[in-house]
Design a protein around this motif. Structure first.
Motif, PDB file in Angstrom:
ATOM      1  N   TYR A  41       0.835  -1.206   0.000  1.00 26.26           N
ATOM      2  CA  TYR A  41       0.000   0.000   0.000  1.00 26.26           C
ATOM      3  C   TYR A  41       0.864   1.248   0.000  1.00 26.26           C
ATOM      4  O   TYR A  41       0.569   2.241  -0.665  1.00 26.26           O
ATOM      5  CB  TYR A  41      -0.926   0.032   1.221  1.00 26.26           C
ATOM      6  CG  TYR A  41      -1.806  -1.180   1.391  1.00 26.26           C
ATOM      7  CD1 TYR A  41      -2.474  -1.710   0.294  1.00 26.26           C
ATOM      8  CD2 TYR A  41      -1.978  -1.785   2.621  1.00 26.26           C
ATOM      9  CE1 TYR A  41      -3.278  -2.824   0.438  1.00 26.26           C
ATOM     10  CE2 TYR A  41      -2.781  -2.899   2.769  1.00 26.26           C
ATOM     11  CZ  TYR A  41      -3.425  -3.416   1.680  1.00 26.26           C
ATOM     12  OH  TYR A  41      -4.221  -4.511   1.812  1.00 26.26           O
ATOM     13  N   ALA A  64      -5.535  -2.454  -5.430  1.00 28.10           N
ATOM     14  CA  ALA A  64      -5.242  -2.252  -4.006  1.00 28.10           C
ATOM     15  C   ALA A  64      -6.497  -2.454  -3.171  1.00 28.10           C
ATOM     16  O   ALA A  64      -6.459  -3.076  -2.101  1.00 28.10           O
ATOM     17  CB  ALA A  64      -4.685  -0.847  -3.781  1.00 28.10           C
ATOM     18  N   ILE A  65      -7.639  -1.955  -3.680  1.00 32.38           N
ATOM     19  CA  ILE A  65      -8.888  -2.128  -2.929  1.00 32.38           C
ATOM     20  C   ILE A  65      -9.270  -3.598  -2.867  1.00 32.38           C
ATOM     21  O   ILE A  65      -9.652  -4.122  -1.818  1.00 32.38           O
ATOM     22  CB  ILE A  65     -10.011  -1.285  -3.574  1.00 32.38           C
ATOM     23  CG1 ILE A  65      -9.701   0.197  -3.363  1.00 32.38           C
ATOM     24  CG2 ILE A  65     -11.360  -1.638  -2.988  1.00 32.38           C
ATOM     25  CD1 ILE A  65     -10.627   1.121  -4.090  1.00 32.38           C
ATOM     26  N   VAL A  99      -5.189   1.387  -8.067  1.00 35.05           N
ATOM     27  CA  VAL A  99      -6.085   1.599  -6.931  1.00 35.05           C
ATOM     28  C   VAL A  99      -7.129   0.493  -6.868  1.00 35.05           C
ATOM     29  O   VAL A  99      -7.442  -0.027  -5.790  1.00 35.05           O
ATOM     30  CB  VAL A  99      -6.764   2.979  -7.028  1.00 35.05           C
ATOM     31  CG1 VAL A  99      -7.800   3.140  -5.929  1.00 35.05           C
ATOM     32  CG2 VAL A  99      -5.727   4.075  -6.912  1.00 35.05           C
ATOM     33  N   LYS A 121      -4.950   4.550   4.328  1.00 36.64           N
ATOM     34  CA  LYS A 121      -5.199   3.965   3.010  1.00 36.64           C
ATOM     35  C   LYS A 121      -5.925   4.955   2.114  1.00 36.64           C
ATOM     36  O   LYS A 121      -5.611   5.100   0.930  1.00 36.64           O
ATOM     37  CB  LYS A 121      -6.050   2.698   3.145  1.00 36.64           C
ATOM     38  CG  LYS A 121      -5.247   1.470   3.433  1.00 36.64           C
ATOM     39  CD  LYS A 121      -6.032   0.217   3.064  1.00 36.64           C
ATOM     40  CE  LYS A 121      -5.339  -1.017   3.560  1.00 36.64           C
ATOM     41  NZ  LYS A 121      -5.876  -1.576   4.784  1.00 36.64           N
ATOM     42  N   PHE A 154      -4.627   6.021  -1.478  1.00 38.64           N
ATOM     43  CA  PHE A 154      -5.419   5.733  -2.678  1.00 38.64           C
ATOM     44  C   PHE A 154      -5.777   7.027  -3.400  1.00 38.64           C
ATOM     45  O   PHE A 154      -5.746   7.107  -4.633  1.00 38.64           O
ATOM     46  CB  PHE A 154      -6.695   4.957  -2.307  1.00 38.64           C
ATOM     47  CG  PHE A 154      -6.439   3.559  -1.794  1.00 38.64           C
ATOM     48  CD1 PHE A 154      -5.143   3.067  -1.708  1.00 38.64           C
ATOM     49  CD2 PHE A 154      -7.471   2.735  -1.421  1.00 38.64           C
ATOM     50  CE1 PHE A 154      -4.889   1.789  -1.245  1.00 38.64           C
ATOM     51  CE2 PHE A 154      -7.233   1.442  -0.951  1.00 38.64           C
ATOM     52  CZ  PHE A 154      -5.942   0.983  -0.864  1.00 38.64           C
ATOM     53  N   LEU A 185       2.010   2.645  -3.206  1.00 38.71           N
ATOM     54  CA  LEU A 185       1.077   3.476  -3.975  1.00 38.71           C
ATOM     55  C   LEU A 185       1.467   4.939  -3.885  1.00 38.71           C
ATOM     56  O   LEU A 185       1.446   5.679  -4.864  1.00 38.71           O
ATOM     57  CB  LEU A 185      -0.351   3.300  -3.439  1.00 38.71           C
ATOM     58  CG  LEU A 185      -1.287   2.413  -4.253  1.00 38.71           C
ATOM     59  CD1 LEU A 185      -0.845   0.990  -4.143  1.00 38.71           C
ATOM     60  CD2 LEU A 185      -2.709   2.574  -3.758  1.00 38.71           C
TER      61      LEU A 185
END
Lengths: 495, 170
Positions: A325, A427-428, A424, A408, A412, A328
């Motif tokens: 994460y 990642a979710i 994204v 997060k 994001f 990102l």
């Protein structure tokens, strides 16, 4: 002019010394050395209490940061001939590292007490590791980054092997040491290539030279790749994460927490500095590489964590996923991303350290109760531990009203700002998978069949109780009112 | 004159390096390696890099090789002599060898063009005509003062770590 800067003129020009930029490092080193000097005079039964001078040293280091804050301006500058920065970014992270180390010292005191170990060196090595982390956060030069990383790594190699009678700890230390040495070699090779291509190891000079330089771009790309391998290992990014679960499982618990939080955060911020300050010109290249690594790291971390039965291993995989994460924010390469990284590091330190503190207490002597099954019915046996652990796990899962969710969210959002929609989305998806294994532990604690067991009497020292309580409050506070920390983080990205 | 010395030293270096790899007895191997490293130091002296040459002798020949010899003498040498000579990892060795030699050839042919020298000058405060050791010394106490000092903490940690790990529990 800063009154801490002695101006001397020699035949080489100005001597650019400013010790206020290095005060916490100096204080921590001195405390570490002092602890080692008094060890022979302390009876073995009282070695555990050497944690108090360590805590005092950390407190003094923190006060020194506060006291010198007013002596430098907002932008910050580099000292010691461009070797270390004194800037808000470094300040933010040094404060974070000091707090994390203070919590680690308290966990370590509980650990040494429980295992009945007379190892005052534990604290000294912890403090030296913190010196390394602080240097990495403040470094303005590849050589300093390398030295900071090595101080941190060597301390952690030793700490990981401190349970010398236990085979798992030995295995952990040897694995970490061999792979770590290898990855350091990669990084050094990369640094050498950067020097070859740009003629400097200073971040700001490198950034200035690259766009005008006529040297082969191939050389810089090679250097970038080699350095990413080195840092990838330290942060445990896929595909360089394989060592992490074994090492985390075998190392003494306070060391596992240090590896998961301190080592990872320090290497990540050093990487932030290198990529954003020295190599912004190569951002199209490293963004692609980090994109791929982020996807791999998040998915491998979360999927592998699903099948773990040992809570230390589960948290190890979870920390791999969290590094994903954090990537990102790096891939986004914008101001919000850097803010998000800083915010998330604080949130991550709170919840991971808190979870490890609870695991340490539940684990007991020789880490007997370290399986996830051992948490069955903990909610009835020990409400304080199970409630706090639930908060940390909920936050790690990223459920709203906790720090993990806010962190997060910022990461994001930063990635969306850079139009990384695919990343994204993945990642979710990955964090949705993650919710399962975090909640599994909570479900087990409260809904598992409760069997009365003997020998699981748990005593929590008051100091740890306070630390855990502070972490729980911090986790919830940051989840509901993120404003203050976000403001601090937005000041800190001015580098 | 210089060229003759270069070829003599280079010849010794290559010969002893080959002997190091092929010698059946590890102790001999180590002694050959010492000779190879010494002739390497000679090459550095020839390039007027006295400091690197002296460090080569002190650190490699003096320190590391003595350590090697200690380790070799602690293990059973007789047994090692009878073991298979060629390592099982010869495939890796070939791959690494090819990569490293192509890198070497590439750098020898193109190195002067691709390594930039523009930034280097600004970094070095010391004049080029001063002696090698002097320049290293003044750089260590000016530009690289901080890394030089920090390295002492690194060494301290390494030393303490080695002692802690090998110490018997009280």
């Amino acid at each position: 002019m800063n009154r801490f800067v002695p101006q001397m003129f020699t035949e080489w020009g100005t001597v650019d010394l400013n010790y206020s930029a290095l005060l916490p490092e100096i204080i921590l080193s001195l405390t570490g050395i002092m602890i080692m000097l008094v060890i022979p005079f302390v009876p073995t039964a009282r070695h555990v209490s050497l944690g108090y001078p360590a805590l005092a040293g950390i407190a003094v280091a923190f006060l020194s940061l506060v006291a010198t804050r007013a002596t430098w301006d907002q932008r910050g500058e580099a000292f010691f001939y461009g070797m270390v920065f004194q800037d808000p970014f470094a300040l933010f992270l040094k404060v974070l590292f000091l707090f994390a180390t203070a919590a680690l010292v308290l966990i370590a005191m509980n650990y040494l007490d429980q295992e009945d170990r007379a190892q005052g060196e534990f604290y000294a090595l912890l403090l030296f590791a913190t010196v390394g982390m602080c240097l990495m956060a403040a470094s303005a030069d590849l050589i300093m980054t390398f030295l900071g990383l090595e101080i941190l790594s060597i301390s952690t190699y030793v700490l990981a092997g401190l349970k010398e009678r236990e085979r798992k700890s030995n295995e952990s230390a040897i694995k970490y040491f061999l792979l770590g040495a290898f990855s350091t070699a990669f990084m050094l090779y990369g640094i050498a290539f950067v020097y070859g291509a740009t003629g400097s190891t200073q971040y700001l000079i490198i950034a200035k030279v690259i766009p005008t330089s006529e040297s082969e771009p191939f050389l810089l790309l090679l250097a970038l790749g080699l350095m990413l391998v080195g840092f990838g290992f330290k942060i445990a990014l896929a595909p360089f994460h394989i060592w992490a679960p074994d090492v985390y499982e075998g190392a003494p618990l306070p060391v596992t927490a240090l590896l998961a939080v301190g080592s990872k955060a320090a290497a990540l911020v050093a990487l932030v500095r290198i990529l954003f300050q020295a190599l912004p010109a190569l951002s199209p290249e490293w963004q692609v590489l980090l994109w791929m690594s982020a996807v791999l790291t998040m998915s491998i971390g979360n999927i592998a964590a699903l099948t773990q039965t040992n809570i230390k291993r589960m948290l190890a995989y979870s920390s791999i996923a969290h590094a994903g994460y954090l990537l990102l924010g790096l891939t986004a390469h914008n101001e919000l991303g850097t803010q998000g990284i800083l915010y998330y590091l604080v949130a991550y330190a709170l919840m991971t350290m808190g979870a490890f503190a609870v695991v340490q207490i539940v684990g007991g002597r020789d880490e007997q109760y370290i399986q996830i099954e051992d948490y069955r019915g903990l909610g009835y046996r020990h409400p304080f531990l199970s409630v706090t652990l639930s908060v940390f796990l909920i936050s790690l899962a990223g459920i709203p009203a906790t720090a993990g969710f806010m962190g997060k969210f910022f990461l994001f959002a930063a990635a969306l700002e850079s139009e990384l929609y695919g990343l994204v989305f993945l990642a979710i998806l990955a964090s949705a998978i993650g919710i399962y294994y975090y909640l599994k532990v909570i479900v087990l604690m409260y809904m598992g069949d409760f069997q009365e067991e003997t020998g699981t009497l748990i005593t929590i020292p008051l100091s740890l109780r306070i630390v855990i309580a502070i972490m729980v409050l911090g986790t919830i506070y940051l989840g509901i009112l993120p404003g203050t920390l976000l403001h601090l983080a937005s000041e800190a990205v001015n580098f | 004159m210089e060229l003759i010395f270069f070829y003599i030293l280079a010849g010794i270096l290559v010969t002893f390096s080959i002997l190091t790899v092929t010698a059946p007895n590890p102790i001999r191997s180590a002694v050959y390696l010492i000779s190879a490293l010494l002739s390497m130091a000679g090459l550095f002296f020839l390039l007027e890099a006295e400091f690197v040459g002296a460090v080569q002798v002190l650190v490699y020949v003096g320190g590391i090789m003595v350590l090697f010899l200690f380790v070799i003498m602690l293990v059973n040498v007789r047994e090692m002599e009878t073991q298979r000579r060629a390592s099982r990892h010869w495939k890796t060795a070939v791959v690494l060898g090819v990569v490293l030699s192509s890198e070497l050839i590439f750098l020898v042919v193109r190195g002067a063009d691709i390594f930039s020298t523009e930034g280097i000058g600004s970094n070095l405060i010391v004049e080029a005509q001063t002696r090698n050791t002097e320049s290293v010394g003044s750089l260590l106490y000016s530009t690289y003062l901080l890394p030089f000092e920090i390295a002492s903490i690194l060494l301290l940690v390494a030393m303490v770590g080695a002692v802690v790990l090998t110490m018997k529990e009280k």
